[in-house]
Design a protein around this motif. Structure first.
Motif, PDB file in Angstrom:
ATOM      1  N   PRO A  51      24.556 -12.329  14.051  1.00 24.69           N
ATOM      2  CA  PRO A  51      25.524 -11.444  13.770  1.00 24.69           C
ATOM      3  C   PRO A  51      27.118 -12.068  14.302  1.00 24.69           C
ATOM      4  N   TYR A  53      30.065 -10.716  14.682  1.00 23.29           N
ATOM      5  CA  TYR A  53      31.035 -10.143  15.189  1.00 23.29           C
ATOM      6  C   TYR A  53      30.394  -9.036  16.687  1.00 23.29           C
ATOM      7  N   VAL A  54      29.279  -9.135  16.215  1.00 23.64           N
ATOM      8  CA  VAL A  54      28.361  -8.372  17.372  1.00 23.64           C
ATOM      9  C   VAL A  54      28.884  -8.782  18.245  1.00 23.64           C
ATOM     10  N   ARG A  84      26.049   0.072  21.757  1.00 24.50           N
ATOM     11  CA  ARG A  84      25.502  -0.176  20.954  1.00 24.50           C
ATOM     12  C   ARG A  84      23.880  -1.121  21.536  1.00 24.50           C
ATOM     13  N   TYR A  87      20.610  -0.727  19.589  1.00 17.68           N
ATOM     14  CA  TYR A  87      19.839  -1.239  18.480  1.00 17.68           C
ATOM     15  C   TYR A  87      19.425  -2.104  19.247  1.00 17.68           C
ATOM     16  N   LEU A  91      16.674  -5.274  16.012  1.00 17.30           N
ATOM     17  CA  LEU A  91      17.230  -6.111  15.366  1.00 17.30           C
ATOM     18  C   LEU A  91      16.911  -7.378  15.944  1.00 17.30           C
ATOM     19  N   GLY A 326      35.078  -6.620  21.488  1.00 20.70           N
ATOM     20  CA  GLY A 326      34.551  -5.690  20.497  1.00 20.70           C
ATOM     21  C   GLY A 326      34.048  -4.171  21.466  1.00 20.70           C
ATOM     22  N   THR A 328      33.019  -0.745  22.573  1.00 24.52           N
ATOM     23  CA  THR A 328      33.448   0.212  22.943  1.00 24.52           C
ATOM     24  C   THR A 328      34.176   0.725  23.616  1.00 24.52           C
TER      25      THR A 328
ATOM     26  N   CYS B 253      33.572  -3.239  13.925  1.00 23.52           N
ATOM     27  CA  CYS B 253      32.499  -2.295  13.348  1.00 23.52           C
ATOM     28  C   CYS B 253      31.341  -2.183  14.621  1.00 23.52           C
ATOM     29  N   GLY B 254      31.391  -1.788  15.582  1.00 23.29           N
ATOM     30  CA  GLY B 254      30.566  -1.863  16.406  1.00 23.29           C
ATOM     31  C   GLY B 254      28.611  -1.312  15.839  1.00 23.29           C
ATOM     32  N   ASP B 256      28.040  -1.437  12.655  1.00 19.71           N
ATOM     33  CA  ASP B 256      28.326  -1.958  11.922  1.00 19.71           C
ATOM     34  C   ASP B 256      27.798  -3.355  11.629  1.00 19.71           C
ATOM     35  N   SER B 257      28.237  -3.752  12.625  1.00 16.38           N
ATOM     36  CA  SER B 257      27.408  -5.352  13.167  1.00 16.38           C
ATOM     37  C   SER B 257      26.564  -4.974  13.054  1.00 16.38           C
ATOM     38  N   MET B 258      25.625  -4.199  13.685  1.00 10.30           N
ATOM     39  CA  MET B 258      24.106  -5.456  13.492  1.00 10.30           C
ATOM     40  C   MET B 258      23.551  -4.150  12.060  1.00 10.30           C
TER      41      MET B 258
END
Lengths: 382, 305
Positions: A51, A53-54, A84, A87, A91, A326, A328, B253-254, B256-258
């Motif tokens: 994706p 902006y991951v 993150r 997760y 994915l 990004g 967080t 958004c972290g 949501d990105s995934m």
């Protein structure tokens, strides 16, 4: 796929594929494929299938998985974590399956296994005939490998900038890594470590009594992977600085930072996977930064703040904050870093990496930063 | 005492509870105004560029409470135990605010909710109430009144969605964090546009959260975040009763990105529009995309009939 024997792989993270590969081969008795060293292509490949902006580590790992599977790996390892990272696994698996790869994923996240016993059981599934004692036997060697890598690199960061013969440190370091890949026992690792440190200490250096000192702080993956951070440590060290970095696997996973043995024991006893990897250090570090922070701010942010405070209080000349775009928890640490910078009057260079970061851009900023802090130092000394 | 509540982020999940709780304890609550240009500008000034729009707005709302209250309420809400975690931002908010507003007169009122570390919400709120001078009985009563008001609000939202689903016309499930859905500068204009296009917008938070979380595993099993699980659950529960899905995300958004990537890869029979919002002026671009999205759905429906 069940006909093919398992062949495991874990993404590049500095040089830690050496101990991880050792654990898989000697402990689990399974084949291990190191992903090829990361290149621009790895990152482009990863970014293409991730994706937009991951965070960058996701994309780097994606590239590593693809390249390792092309080399023959068929089980990918994913570890999980409190941000993150927790997760990533599901994915990665979905995207790689959509690409048509035939593989299994050893996804060591809590959401899948619940607790430490579940995770161990999940690992054991891949080596059903292996005895627990056989697996446990290699742990001391793995730990020794991690600690040796960290100590060798720590010494390099602090001294390589003052070498008399260009490339002398790098040469010994490369030799160390290639020998470490061949090590079989804890004793091999120990001997190699001592030999390396002895060779280092014999190298001619001209280090001033009060060198420019820079502390590196920041996000867990990007800080530990030189390819991801465009070798920021080496770049700054070679300009003529002593570079310090606390965050590594030894400090974050293996050893508690507590001062006395009792606290240390207590921290180990409370080892909490839900706070992995910060469990063993977060409480003791939080106590040290009470004036800025009262609670755990998530993932590696507390370590970032605690080390920033420590370096600033020790009179360092500058700090470099390293993170992927990004991230967080690291963004959340920034308001606190602003205050530390103001209180101790210490400059901080903020670097945010994504897969497009250009080497020249990083180089220019690092150079300007180094010039500024070394001039400040001169002005203060005169 | 006057307690300020920023109208942003988890206000849209727990706001009714917070207001009822503090009022029952005999305190006055002050809400920041609805998002406006000033709040957005202030929030952008205070924040680093990389933060998501929703967080920038939050800081703008906190700033709007300066001088208007004795304390500004910013709790740390880390997780809901087995129900999942929140984005790590919600662990950091109180310490971020206390550092950002250190040199102003703004005082932060904290609460720490972290069931994974044995601090369930109830205990945290009772402790807070007693810090504010209430007796245990008063604290208990305020907590229960707050919970009752919260449950009532949930029931209202579920009822509303049931009624909307019975309506004629094109039904679009708008999937986003509640703090985006209802914000004047993020979700509200989008929902209005959908309505103007003669379609029925259905908000993703009008579901029983517990049921939604358990349904979410039918789409993706290992999502760690509470809200993402509920959004997935809403999609799973409504997917056969709707004509399209609009995903609204505040860049970058972290979760949501995934999770959005997962939704797009695993939900195939419903058309999905993915809207990524950054701080921007004007909605012309988004309106055009919405218009063509609804047109496509309409066209598909006609063909099917």
């Amino acid at each position: 796929m069940s006909a093919k024997p398992y062949n495991l792989t874990y993404p590049q993270l500095g040089n830690y594929d050496i101990p991880i590969g050792f654990l898989v081969r000697k402990g689990l008795g399974l084949a291990y494929t190191s992903p090829p060293p990361m290149t621009k292509q790895t990152i482009e490949l990863g970014a293409k299938h991730s994706p937009d902006y991951v965070c960058a580590p996701f994309k780097c790992m994606m590239g590593c998985y693809i390249e390792a599977m092309e080399k023959g790996a068929n089980v990918i390892i994913q570890t999980g974590g409190t941000c993150r990272l927790g997760y990533y696994g599901e994915l990665h698996e979905q995207i790689l399956k959509d690409l048509g790869y035939d593989f299994k994923i050893m996804n060591l996240t809590l959401a899948q296994y619940g607790g430490i016993m579940g995770i161990l059981g999940g690992i054991k599934k891949y080596a059903p005939k292996r005895k627990w004692s056989q697996i446990a036997k290699v742990i001391p060697t793995v730990a020794k490998m991690i600690k040796s890598i960290d100590k060798v690199e720590d010494y390099m960061r602090k001294n390589m900038g003052f070498e008399d013969i260009p490339g002398s440190f790098e040469k010994i370091y490369k030799h160390f890594l290639s020998k470490l890949r061949q090590a079989e026992t804890t004793k091999d690792v120990e001997e190699l470590y001592h030999l390396t440190m002895r060779s280092f200490s014999r190298l001619p250096v001209h280090k001033p009594d009060d060198p420019v000192r820079v502390g590196i702080i920041g996000e867990y993956f990007t800080i530990m992977d030189p390819f991801s951070n465009h070798e920021i440590e080496k770049k700054i060290a070679m300009m003529g600085a002593e570079v310090h970095r606390w965050m590594d696997l030894s400090h974050s996973v293996l050893s508690c930072p507590d001062d006395n043995a009792l606290d240390m024991l207590r921290s180990y006893a409370k080892y909490d996977l839900k706070r992995f990897p910060s469990s063993i250090w977060v409480d003791s570090q939080r106590k040290k930064i009470k004036k800025y922070v009262s609670e755990d701010m998530g993932a590696s942010s507390v370590a970032t703040i605690a080390m920033a405070d420590h370096y600033a209080a020790s009179g360092f000349d500058g700090l470099v904050h390293v993170k992927s775009f990004g991230c967080t928890p690291e963004m959340d640490a920034i308001p606190v870093l602003h205050n530390i910078s103001a209180d101790y009057k210490i400059p901080i260079l903020y670097l945010s990496y994504d897969t497009q970061s250009s080497d020249t851009g990083i180089e220019t900023r690092a150079e300007a930063f180094y010039d500024m802090i070394s001039m400040r130092k001169e002005a203060r000394q005169s | 005492m006057k307690i300020g509540i920023p109208r942003a982020l988890l206000y849209y999940r727990y706001g009714i509870f917070w207001e009822t709780f503090f009022q029952k304890l005999g305190h006055e609550t002050v809400l920041s105004p609805r998002t406006n240009k000033d709040i957005l500008t202030k929030g952008e000034q205070l924040s680093i560029d990389e933060n998501c729009l929703s967080t920038k707005l939050f800081f703008g709302h906190v700033a709007a409470l300066e001088g208007k209250c004795d304390y500004c309420f910013v709790p740390r809400i880390a997780n809901l135990g087995d129900a999942g975690r929140f984005c790590s931002r919600f662990e950091a908010l109180p310490d971020m605010c206390s550092n950002m507003f250190r040199d102003t007169g703004l005082k932060i009122l904290r609460a720490n909710i972290d069931p994974e570390q044995n601090i369930p919400a109830k205990r945290a709120y009772l402790k807070l109430a007693m810090q504010l001078g209430a007796s245990r009985e008063q604290a208990q009563a305020a907590y229960e009144a707050g919970m009752a008001a919260q449950m009532e609000d949930f029931r209202k939202k579920i009822k509303l969605n049931r009624a909307l689903l019975k309506k004629e016309g094109i039904k679009v499930l708008v999937v986003s964090h509640p703090y985006n859905l209802y914000d004047e500068y993020i979700g509200a204009p989008i929902i209005k546009s959908i309505r103007n296009l003669d379609a029925v917008p259905i908000c993703s938070d009008g579901v029983d959260p517990r049921e939604a979380r358990s349904k979410s595993t039918e789409i993706a099993r290992y999502v760690p975040w509470v809200v993402s699980r509920e959004l997935l659950g809403a999609i799973q529960m409504y997917r056969n009763q709707i004509d399209g899905i609009v995903l609204i995300t505040a860049f970058p958004c972290g979760p949501d990105s995934m999770v959005n990537e997962m939704i797009i890869r695993r939900i195939s029979h419903v058309p999905i529009l993915n809207l990524l919002l950054d701080s921007q002026d004007g909605n012309a671009g988004i309106d055009t995309r919405l218009e063509s999205f609804i047109d496509i759905i309409r066209f598909r429906k006609e063909v099917e009939q």
